[in-house]
Every structure is written in structure tokens, then in C-alpha cells.
Write an enzyme that holds these catalytic residues in place. Structure first.
Site, PDB file in Angstrom:
ATOM      1  N   ASP A  94       1.228  -8.817   1.573  1.00  0.00           N
ATOM      2  CA  ASP A  94       2.096  -7.815   2.195  1.00  0.00           C
ATOM      3  C   ASP A  94       2.476  -8.260   3.614  1.00  0.00           C
ATOM      4  OD1 ASP A  94       3.386  -5.441   2.698  1.00  0.00           O
ATOM      5  OD2 ASP A  94       1.615  -4.171   2.618  1.00  0.00           O
ATOM      6  N   ASN A 103       0.860  -1.187   0.000  1.00  0.00           N
ATOM      7  CA  ASN A 103       0.000   0.000   0.000  1.00  0.00           C
ATOM      8  C   ASN A 103       0.900   1.242   0.000  1.00  0.00           C
ATOM      9  OD1 ASN A 103       0.633   0.689   2.802  1.00  0.00           O
ATOM     10  ND2 ASN A 103      -0.568  -1.131   3.304  1.00  0.00           N
TER      11      ASN A 103
HETATM   12  P1  ADP Z   1      -4.249  -6.310  -2.667  1.00  0.00           P
HETATM   13  O1  ADP Z   1      -4.447  -5.443  -1.450  1.00  0.00           O
HETATM   14  O2  ADP Z   1      -3.296  -5.718  -3.677  1.00  0.00           O
HETATM   15  O3  ADP Z   1      -5.536  -6.772  -3.261  1.00  0.00           O
HETATM   16  P2  ADP Z   1      -3.834  -8.895  -1.312  1.00  0.00           P
HETATM   17  O4  ADP Z   1      -2.635  -9.301  -0.551  1.00  0.00           O
HETATM   18  O5  ADP Z   1      -5.115  -8.724  -0.557  1.00  0.00           O
HETATM   19  O6  ADP Z   1      -3.414  -7.562  -2.095  1.00  0.00           O
HETATM   20  O7  ADP Z   1      -4.077  -9.932  -2.483  1.00  0.00           O
HETATM   21  C1  ADP Z   1      -3.325  -9.991  -3.667  1.00  0.00           C
HETATM   22  C2  ADP Z   1      -3.202 -11.431  -4.103  1.00  0.00           C
HETATM   23  O8  ADP Z   1      -2.166 -12.072  -3.333  1.00  0.00           O
HETATM   24  C3  ADP Z   1      -4.455 -12.280  -3.888  1.00  0.00           C
HETATM   25  O9  ADP Z   1      -4.615 -13.112  -5.034  1.00  0.00           O
HETATM   26  C4  ADP Z   1      -4.113 -13.111  -2.672  1.00  0.00           C
HETATM   27  O10 ADP Z   1      -4.797 -14.357  -2.674  1.00  0.00           O
HETATM   28  C5  ADP Z   1      -2.627 -13.332  -2.912  1.00  0.00           C
HETATM   29  N1  ADP Z   1      -1.814 -13.759  -1.762  1.00  0.00           N
HETATM   30  C6  ADP Z   1      -2.043 -13.638  -0.443  1.00  0.00           C
HETATM   31  N2  ADP Z   1      -1.034 -14.177   0.279  1.00  0.00           N
HETATM   32  C7  ADP Z   1      -0.123 -14.654  -0.622  1.00  0.00           C
HETATM   33  C8  ADP Z   1       1.137 -15.329  -0.528  1.00  0.00           C
HETATM   34  N3  ADP Z   1       1.692 -15.610   0.643  1.00  0.00           N
HETATM   35  N4  ADP Z   1       1.769 -15.657  -1.689  1.00  0.00           N
HETATM   36  C9  ADP Z   1       1.243 -15.358  -2.882  1.00  0.00           C
HETATM   37  N5  ADP Z   1       0.072 -14.719  -3.046  1.00  0.00           N
HETATM   38  C10 ADP Z   1      -0.607 -14.375  -1.926  1.00  0.00           C
END
Ligand code: ADP
Length: 174
Positions: free
Chosen positions: A39, A29
Site C-alpha cells: 500500500d 486497509n
Molecule cells: P497486508 O496488510 O494485506 O498483509 P502487505 O502489504 O503487508 O499487505 O503484504 C501483502 C503482500 O504484498 C506481501 O506478500 C508483501 O511481501 C507484498 N508486497 C510488499 N511490497 C510489495 C510490492 N512493492 N510489490 C508487490 N508485492 C509487495
């Protein structure tokens, strides 16, 4: 897709924090100080050195990216890209998401990195429609790799079956 281009793009399932690549991209963010989703997972796995370095960066605008070390991660670097929050599609969301991919790849080249892994930026809490986001991700990566020989491999890391299938479909059609 052209074969040489296809060989440089991969889709994999799982946790991006486990990948031993030159850089993993964080869906960050604008504060760059950590958050939920991928994140949070990256900051937990990297350890406190990461947020310390991030604090010095003074945030990052949406659509842009900044690079740090990887600390306790197997990846050497983290590229923090700030995806747009989806507000219905009329707020420049597509161009901003494209910017995340372009600017991350540009940073990778500037830092002589050869392997880079992306999560599905903005498709979690930020609610960007998955297939639309995957099409932007694939198009931007393909366009970039066509212009640039130095990056050897781009990995799309999918967390969940739905995301995996969507990327497979989009790549098959590209
Ligand atoms: P944003 O706020 O940009 O939407 P998110 O973290 O909520 O970011 O989600 C972005 C993508 O990352 C989603 O597809 C989520 O399922 C995925 N995600 C979450 N944790 C992991 C991880 N440890 N490794 C890879 N992808 C992940």
C-alpha cells in the site's frame, strides 16, 4: 489446469508498482488512505493525486474493492481491495479474502480492463497463512476467468522467494 486458462494466469517476482497493466490491485486497509507494505509503495509511486482521489471514496469495507486512477504509476488504474486481518481462521477470513479477488475482477470487467496484477493480499502485516491465501487467490481467479472471457491476463506478483514458490506450487496443483 486447462491450457487456455493457464495461458491467462501468470506468476511473476518483483515490485507491483513497476507493472504496465490496466490495473494493479492494492492490498489496502478500510480507510483507503495508505499504509505500509505494498500500500505504501503504491502510494509513493503514484504520487499525491492518488490519496486525494481515495479521500473522496470514504473508505471501503473488508472483502470489497474500489477503483481509482493510476496517477504516476505505469498502471492505468489502481483497484484498492481490503483484505481481512487473520484472527485464527474462524472469523470469515477465507470468504473475505475470496471477496477481494472476486470484487476486484468484477470491477476490472465493469471498467473494460484486460490485464490486472494482484499482490498476495493479506499475507504480509495482516498475517493470513501464505499457502492458504494462495489457494484462495488461485481458485477465485480461475473460477472467475472460466465465467468471463474479457480479461486477458491475471498476474500474481510475488515479493520474495517464499511467496513465488508457494504460488508456483499451488498453480501446478490446480
Ligand atoms: P497486508 O496488510 O494485506 O498483509 P502487505 O502489504 O503487508 O499487505 O503484504 C501483502 C503482500 O504484498 C506481501 O506478500 C508483501 O511481501 C507484498 N508486497 C510488499 N511490497 C510489495 C510490492 N512493492 N510489490 C508487490 N508485492 C509487495
Amino acid at each position: 489446469m486447462q491450457q487456455d486458462l493457464a495461458n491467462r494466469i501468470e506468476v511473476t517476482k518483483g515490485d507491483i508498482t513497476r507493472l504496465k497493466v490496466d490495473a494493479i490491485v492494492n492490498a489496502a486497509n478500510t480507510s483507503l488512505l495508505g499504509g505500509g507494505g505494498v500500500d505504501g509503495a503504491i502510494h509513493r509511486a503514484a504520487g499525491p493525486g492518488l490519496v486525494e482521489e481515495c479521500r473522496k471514496l470514504q473508505g471501503c469495507p473488508t472483502g470489497h474493492a474500489k477503483i481509482t486512477g493510476g496517477y504516476n504509476l505505469p498502471a492505468k488504474h489502481v483497484i484498492h481491495a481490503v483484505g481481512p486481518v487473520w484472527h485464527g481462521g474462524h472469523h470469515n477470513e477465507g470468504a473475505l479474502l475470496a471477496g477481494c479477488y472476486k470484487n476486484s475482477l468484477k470491477l476490472a470487467v465493469e471498467n473494460h480492463l484486460k490485464t490486472i496484477a494482484f499482490p498476495a493480499i493479506s499475507t504480509g502485516v495482516y498475517a493470513f497463512p501464505l499457502e492458504r491465501a494462495a489457494r484462495i487467490a488461485v481458485r477465485e481467479v480461475q473460477d472467475f476467468l472460466r465465467q468471463n472471457d474479457s480479461i486477458e491476463k491475471v498476474i500474481f506478483v510475488t515479493f520474495g522467494e517464499d511467496t513465488y514458490r508457494t504460488y508456483q506450487k499451488v498453480l501446478a496443483e490446480a
